[in-house]
Design an enzyme around this catalytic site. Structure first.
Site, PDB file in Angstrom:
ATOM      1  N   LYS A 215      -6.869 -11.800  14.891  1.00  0.00           N
ATOM      2  CA  LYS A 215      -5.417 -11.931  14.863  1.00  0.00           C
ATOM      3  C   LYS A 215      -4.885 -12.078  16.292  1.00  0.00           C
ATOM      4  CE  LYS A 215      -1.244  -9.516  13.444  1.00  0.00           C
ATOM      5  NZ  LYS A 215      -0.625  -8.373  12.773  1.00  0.00           N
ATOM      6  N   GLU A 221     -14.772  -6.779  20.945  1.00  0.00           N
ATOM      7  CA  GLU A 221     -15.999  -7.053  20.173  1.00  0.00           C
ATOM      8  C   GLU A 221     -16.070  -8.525  19.779  1.00  0.00           C
ATOM      9  OE1 GLU A 221     -13.915  -4.590  19.698  1.00  0.00           O
ATOM     10  OE2 GLU A 221     -14.967  -2.726  19.212  1.00  0.00           O
ATOM     11  N   GLY A 287      -3.633  -6.829  10.105  1.00  0.00           N
ATOM     12  CA  GLY A 287      -5.045  -7.221  10.038  1.00  0.00           C
ATOM     13  C   GLY A 287      -5.696  -6.800   8.726  1.00  0.00           C
ATOM     14  N   ARG A 288      -5.447  -5.562   8.304  1.00  0.00           N
ATOM     15  CA  ARG A 288      -6.113  -5.054   7.093  1.00  0.00           C
ATOM     16  C   ARG A 288      -5.460  -5.579   5.818  1.00  0.00           C
ATOM     17  NH1 ARG A 288      -3.698  -1.419  10.242  1.00  0.00           N
ATOM     18  NH2 ARG A 288      -1.974  -0.132   9.443  1.00  0.00           N
ATOM     19  N   GLU A 373      -6.601   3.415   8.008  1.00  0.00           N
ATOM     20  CA  GLU A 373      -5.866   2.911   9.173  1.00  0.00           C
ATOM     21  C   GLU A 373      -4.372   2.896   8.841  1.00  0.00           C
ATOM     22  OE1 GLU A 373      -7.734   0.049  12.289  1.00  0.00           O
ATOM     23  OE2 GLU A 373      -6.412  -1.217  11.108  1.00  0.00           O
ATOM     24  N   HIS A 404     -27.392   9.286  -7.663  1.00  0.00           N
ATOM     25  CA  HIS A 404     -28.637   9.913  -7.206  1.00  0.00           C
ATOM     26  C   HIS A 404     -28.527  10.358  -5.759  1.00  0.00           C
ATOM     27  CE1 HIS A 404     -30.788   8.886 -10.883  1.00  0.00           C
ATOM     28  NE2 HIS A 404     -29.973   7.850 -10.902  1.00  0.00           N
ATOM     29  N   LYS A 528      -9.995   2.354  22.925  1.00  0.00           N
ATOM     30  CA  LYS A 528     -10.170   1.031  23.551  1.00  0.00           C
ATOM     31  C   LYS A 528      -9.928   1.127  25.053  1.00  0.00           C
ATOM     32  CE  LYS A 528      -8.428  -1.722  19.655  1.00  0.00           C
ATOM     33  NZ  LYS A 528      -7.388  -2.640  19.215  1.00  0.00           N
TER      34      LYS A 528
HETATM   35  O1  F6P Z   1      -8.604  -1.882  16.491  1.00  0.00           O
HETATM   36  C1  F6P Z   1      -8.122  -1.989  15.192  1.00  0.00           C
HETATM   37  C2  F6P Z   1      -7.698  -3.386  14.898  1.00  0.00           C
HETATM   38  O2  F6P Z   1      -6.551  -3.685  15.612  1.00  0.00           O
HETATM   39  C3  F6P Z   1      -7.487  -3.587  13.405  1.00  0.00           C
HETATM   40  O3  F6P Z   1      -6.259  -3.169  12.984  1.00  0.00           O
HETATM   41  C4  F6P Z   1      -7.746  -5.038  13.257  1.00  0.00           C
HETATM   42  O4  F6P Z   1      -7.975  -5.386  11.931  1.00  0.00           O
HETATM   43  C5  F6P Z   1      -8.954  -5.196  14.144  1.00  0.00           C
HETATM   44  O5  F6P Z   1      -8.704  -4.323  15.227  1.00  0.00           O
HETATM   45  C6  F6P Z   1      -9.245  -6.586  14.631  1.00  0.00           C
HETATM   46  O6  F6P Z   1      -8.176  -7.140  15.341  1.00  0.00           O
HETATM   47  P1  F6P Z   1      -8.089  -8.680  15.628  1.00  0.00           P
HETATM   48  O7  F6P Z   1      -8.036  -9.406  14.330  1.00  0.00           O
HETATM   49  O8  F6P Z   1      -6.856  -8.863  16.448  1.00  0.00           O
HETATM   50  O9  F6P Z   1      -9.329  -9.082  16.381  1.00  0.00           O
END
Ligand code: F6P
Length: 563
Positions: A215, A221, A287-288, A373, A404, A528
């Protein structure tokens, strides 16, 4: 833009107090599902509900007619209906980020164009413009018209994203695996290099398309993995003699093999991706809550337009049901309110989600981000502290595997763990073991678990089996452990859309009662920031000295053992 009213303190309302008195009365009388079932032959009927594709049995929850009425009263007093309407209309209910919350616009039909103008934007029109571009792009890739830099058609998609840019697409990709797919998708999310290394194994870059999903397009990452995959792609193409290593051919390779999903068009262009191949969404999609936005591109590439349209229609049907059904009969609202009942009155700390469908094996992981979240917060939407517990822990595993592993604790542990069981009547893979239909054997387990949890096994029943007296307590099942059964005809794209929208709105209802802004996520920021400060300390003594004693000691261990 309408002002957001200050949150009401739920615990101070007469409706909450009435629920507390009701709870105390039930406890004093003794809560007994057995008794409630015996006394009311209509209990199942009264507590069964249907949406388009899903059938709900709430009768094994610890609620009476009176509880349902009081919960609906609480929901109404806390503004579940008015806030829902405000959300659907684009009011900025995400107060801390001053944003509208409009995932419901992502699944509105094209006939709604012009009806949801928010902050000057025709949201539905824009949604359909992006959808149309995605469908056209996916058609090209699926038909083989889209070629890699060496003229070969795409066979595998690598989707790079994390959190909401990964968990939804992976979960849906897995859930729909019984449907024919044109390309395989591999998802890379973790910054741990092991993830990319394993997912890239055996891939031919000439037939691979990479989607970078972010987003913000700034997530550490995702951007690190995207650069790593870019380096792998260019390096391997060079080794294969497909490109000569010149800047021009590198750029051409990126244009043919990389596309993006983001709200940040500038950063996408900086990465070298053609803006024509970037699919956008908007700040009003969290995002979620974005699997049904452009974030779902990998799902369209794999399964095609028709499947995605069915998926969106499922969301929309559930949105309409939630918007139009009176609270007392609204299973979506009731499930959210019943969760509040368990968290705040029974003091439940967690909630299990147990899909009896292997295709839904990533559903609990997806729900963890959606619910936790959203509602893992101690501050209300005006900055004041909450006055009661919020945000239960969601967890789970596909049945029967969980039976199980951890069901022991749900059946006989000291904590109450409300559980949602999700199952489907029909399977795409019918199979027999002799005369036994294996799917029926599977569904028999789903029904057996909810029955055991509700009605238990008494000491007398255990004794009647000849159990030694000292061992009787260990073999007693108290029962009265609440479950909701969610049953559907089949796990279709439409049913899946309904299921996801269901939990989105359950999360909204809980957040509204607790006075939360369920659409921000400030709690992920500190980690972060600190990661940026700490990472140099692996090599830099000044950075190391700035750390606390524990962090210093852990880095000293790292330095001593690094190979
Ligand atoms: O760190 C949490 C977050 O901001 C989530 O809310 C989001 O879904 C995820 O990181 C990834 O963010 P982006 O789509 O901006 O890479």
């Amino acid at each position: 833009m309408a002002a957001i009213p200050a949150p009401i303190d739920a615990t101070q309302t007469p409706e909450w107090k009435a629920l507390q008195a009701h709870y105390d009365r039930l406890q004093a009388e003794g809560i007994s599902l057995k008794k409630w079932f015996a006394e009311d032959p209509d209990r199942v009927k009264k507590l069964s509900f249907d949406t388009s594709d899903l059938h709900f049995d709430l009768s094994k929850n610890l609620v009476t007619d009176e509880t349902v009425k009081l919960l609906a009263d609480l929901g109404r007093a806390m503004g579940v209906e008015s806030r829902r309407d405000a959300m659907y209309a684009g009011v900025h209910i995400n107060t801390t980020e001053d944003r509208a919350v409009l995932h419901t616009a992502l699944r509105r039909p094209v006939s709604d164009e012009g009806k949801f103008i928010v902050d000057g934007q025709d949201t539905v029109k824009d949604v359909h413009e992006v959808l149309d571009r995605m469908y056209a792009f996916a058609d090209k890739v699926r038909s083989g018209e889209w070629k890699g830099v060496t003229g070969k058609a795409i066979e595998t998609v690598v989707s790079i994203g994390i959190g909401g840019s990964d968990l939804g697409p992976v979960m849906v990709y897995e859930a729909l695996k019984s449907y024919p797919r044109a390309v395989d998708v591999r998802y890379i999310s973790n910054i741990d290099p092991n993830d990319a290394a394993e997912k890239l194994k055996g891939l031919d870059p000439e037939t691979t398309l990479v989607i970078v999903v972010s987003k913000t397009f700034t997530t550490l990452e995702t951007l690190t993995n995207a650069r790593e995959v870019k380096a792998w792609l260019l390096q391997t193409l060079r080794e294969q003699g497909a490109i000569d290593g010149s800047a021009e051919q590198d750029a051409a390779a990126i244009l043919h093999h990389f596309v993006a999903v983001s709200t940040n068009h500038e950063k996408v262009a900086e990465f070298g991706i053609d803006p024509e191949n970037a699919f956008g969404f908007w700040s009003w999609v969290g995002g979620r809550y974005s699997v049904d936005a452009a974030v779902g591109l990998s799902i369209i590439l794999a399964y095609g337009k028709e499947v995605f349209e069915g998926f969106l229609a499922g969301f929309h049907d559930l949105d309409e049901y939630f918007a139009q059904t009176p609270l007392e009969e609204n299973v979506v609202a009731l499930l959210g309110l019943i969760n509040v009942w368990y968290v705040n009155f029974f003091k439940a700390k967690s909630h299990a989600v147990l899909p009896y469908d292997q295709y839904l094996h990533r559903f609990p992981a997806y729900l963890q981000q959606l619910t936790m979240e959203s509602n893992g917060k101690s501050t209300r939407w005006d900055g004041t502290p909450v006055t009661t517990e919020t945000g239960e822990i969601f967890w789970g595993e596909a049945g029967t595997n969980g039976q199980h592993a951890f069901y022991q604790l749900i059946h006989q542990g000291t904590q109450m763990i409300p559980a949602d069981f999700i199952a489907f009547v029909n399977t795409p893979n019918p199979a027999k073991d002799g005369d036994q239909d294996i799917h029926e054997l599977f569904l028999g387990n789903f029904l057996a678990q909810t029955k055991a949890l509700a009605f238990g096994k008494t000491a007398d029943e255990v004794r009647a089996e000849g159990t030694a007296e000292w061992m009787v307590p260990a073999r007693v099942f108290t029962g009265n452990r609440p479950t909701t059964s969610i049953f559907g005809e089949a796990l279709t794209p439409h049913a899946l859309g309904e299921l996801i929208a269901l939990y989105e709105h359950i999360t909204f209802v809980e957040g509204t009662v607790w006075g939360l802004d369920s659409y921000d996520q400030w709690g992920v920021e500190l980690g972060k920031q600190l990661a940026k400060q700490i990472t140099p300390a692996f090599h830099d003594d000044t950075a190391l000295e700035a750390q606390d004693a524990s962090t210093q000691a852990l880095i000293a261990y790292y330095r001593a053992h690094r190979q």
